[in-house]
Design a protein around this motif. Structure first.
Motif, PDB file in Angstrom:
ATOM      1  N   SER A   5     -56.710  41.209  26.175  1.00 28.35           N
ATOM      2  CA  SER A   5     -55.979  42.016  25.207  1.00 28.35           C
ATOM      3  C   SER A   5     -56.329  43.498  25.253  1.00 28.35           C
ATOM      4  O   SER A   5     -55.540  44.312  24.850  1.00 28.35           O
ATOM      5  CB  SER A   5     -56.195  41.478  23.795  1.00 28.35           C
ATOM      6  N   ASP A   6     -57.513  43.857  25.757  1.00 23.46           N
ATOM      7  CA  ASP A   6     -57.859  45.272  25.840  1.00 23.46           C
ATOM      8  C   ASP A   6     -57.622  45.840  27.232  1.00 23.46           C
ATOM      9  O   ASP A   6     -57.864  47.015  27.464  1.00 23.46           O
ATOM     10  CB  ASP A   6     -59.322  45.487  25.436  1.00 23.46           C
ATOM     11  N   GLU A   7     -57.147  45.013  28.145  1.00 29.32           N
ATOM     12  CA  GLU A   7     -56.951  45.466  29.512  1.00 29.32           C
ATOM     13  C   GLU A   7     -55.512  45.867  29.814  1.00 29.32           C
ATOM     14  O   GLU A   7     -55.265  46.538  30.802  1.00 29.32           O
ATOM     15  CB  GLU A   7     -57.370  44.372  30.487  1.00 29.32           C
ATOM     16  N   THR A  10     -54.861  49.757  29.924  1.00 33.22           N
ATOM     17  CA  THR A  10     -55.528  50.359  31.082  1.00 33.22           C
ATOM     18  C   THR A  10     -54.780  50.022  32.369  1.00 33.22           C
ATOM     19  O   THR A  10     -54.539  50.894  33.208  1.00 33.22           O
ATOM     20  CB  THR A  10     -56.990  49.870  31.179  1.00 33.22           C
ATOM     21  N   SER A  68     -56.530  50.866  22.164  1.00 32.48           N
ATOM     22  CA  SER A  68     -56.492  49.486  22.644  1.00 32.48           C
ATOM     23  C   SER A  68     -55.054  48.972  22.650  1.00 32.48           C
ATOM     24  O   SER A  68     -54.119  49.668  22.255  1.00 32.48           O
ATOM     25  CB  SER A  68     -57.340  48.606  21.719  1.00 32.48           C
ATOM     26  N   ASP A  69     -54.899  47.728  23.069  1.00 31.49           N
ATOM     27  CA  ASP A  69     -53.576  47.110  23.065  1.00 31.49           C
ATOM     28  C   ASP A  69     -53.027  47.011  21.642  1.00 31.49           C
ATOM     29  O   ASP A  69     -51.829  47.170  21.424  1.00 31.49           O
ATOM     30  CB  ASP A  69     -53.638  45.713  23.692  1.00 31.49           C
ATOM     31  N   ASP A  70     -53.901  46.734  20.674  1.00 30.41           N
ATOM     32  CA  ASP A  70     -53.463  46.667  19.278  1.00 30.41           C
ATOM     33  C   ASP A  70     -53.001  48.041  18.795  1.00 30.41           C
ATOM     34  O   ASP A  70     -52.006  48.153  18.080  1.00 30.41           O
ATOM     35  CB  ASP A  70     -54.590  46.166  18.376  1.00 30.41           C
TER      36      ASP A  70
END
Length: 180
Positions: A5-7, A10, A68-70
């Protein structure tokens, strides 16, 4: 290609098409549902058009985004909301009065969140009874599923102001529903 979810952000910034597809799948339906729940001022621009414009803007400004993705969902909603505001200003200048378009009964049934919002004309009428700020807060949190922090950032408010606006909006909606 699966991403955590955090990639996704990027990887999308690096040009990974699968990451862009993942971000699109993660956020498009929710952002479209949010825009559908808000009162429409310009009936010549559909929520889908505004979301498409938001994605174009996001893709060209991705190098400026930090988060982040959120956080990306709130950033994308802010872009879409800005496009909706521009569309609203254009509609006010044009001052056109569209006729009501009947809802397609096929779209109002099913599990699709967009169809659910389309089928709930009552939601739009109730949100029209709120101040524009309260309607945006309720749409973000209760329709779009954004959290208070993301909603605050997307609407340019403090988290406390978001909570207060939501509290007042829900109280007003309770009163309207009780009266009905």
């Amino acid at each position: 290609m699966a991403h955590g979810s955090d990639e996704l952000v990027t990887a999308a910034r690096a040009g990974d098409q699968a990451a862009w597809r993942g971000l699109y799948l993660l956020h498009t339906t929710r952002i479209t549902a949010l825009l559908r729940a808000l009162p429409l001022a310009d009936h010549s621009s559909s929520p889908e058009d505004l979301v498409a414009e938001a994605w174009l803007t996001a893709s060209s400004k991705m190098h400026d985004f930090r988060g982040s993705d959120d956080d990306f969902g709130g950033w994308l909603f802010t872009i879409a909301r800005n496009h909706a505001s521009n569309s609203h200003r254009t509609a006010v200048r044009r001052r056109t009065d569209p006729t009501d378009v009947p809802l397609d009964p096929a779209r109002s049934t099913g599990e699709d969140p967009l169809a659910q919002v389309d089928g709930q004309d009552t939601v739009r009428r109730l949100l029209d009874q709120l101040s524009p700020r309260q309607a945006e807060v309720v749409a973000c949190i209760d329709v779009g599923g954004l959290d208070v922090r993301t909603t605050a950032r997307a609407l340019g408010m403090s988290p406390t102001a978001v909570r207060v606006a939501r509290h007042r909006a829900l109280g007003r909606l309770r009163t309207l529903l009780d009266d009905a």
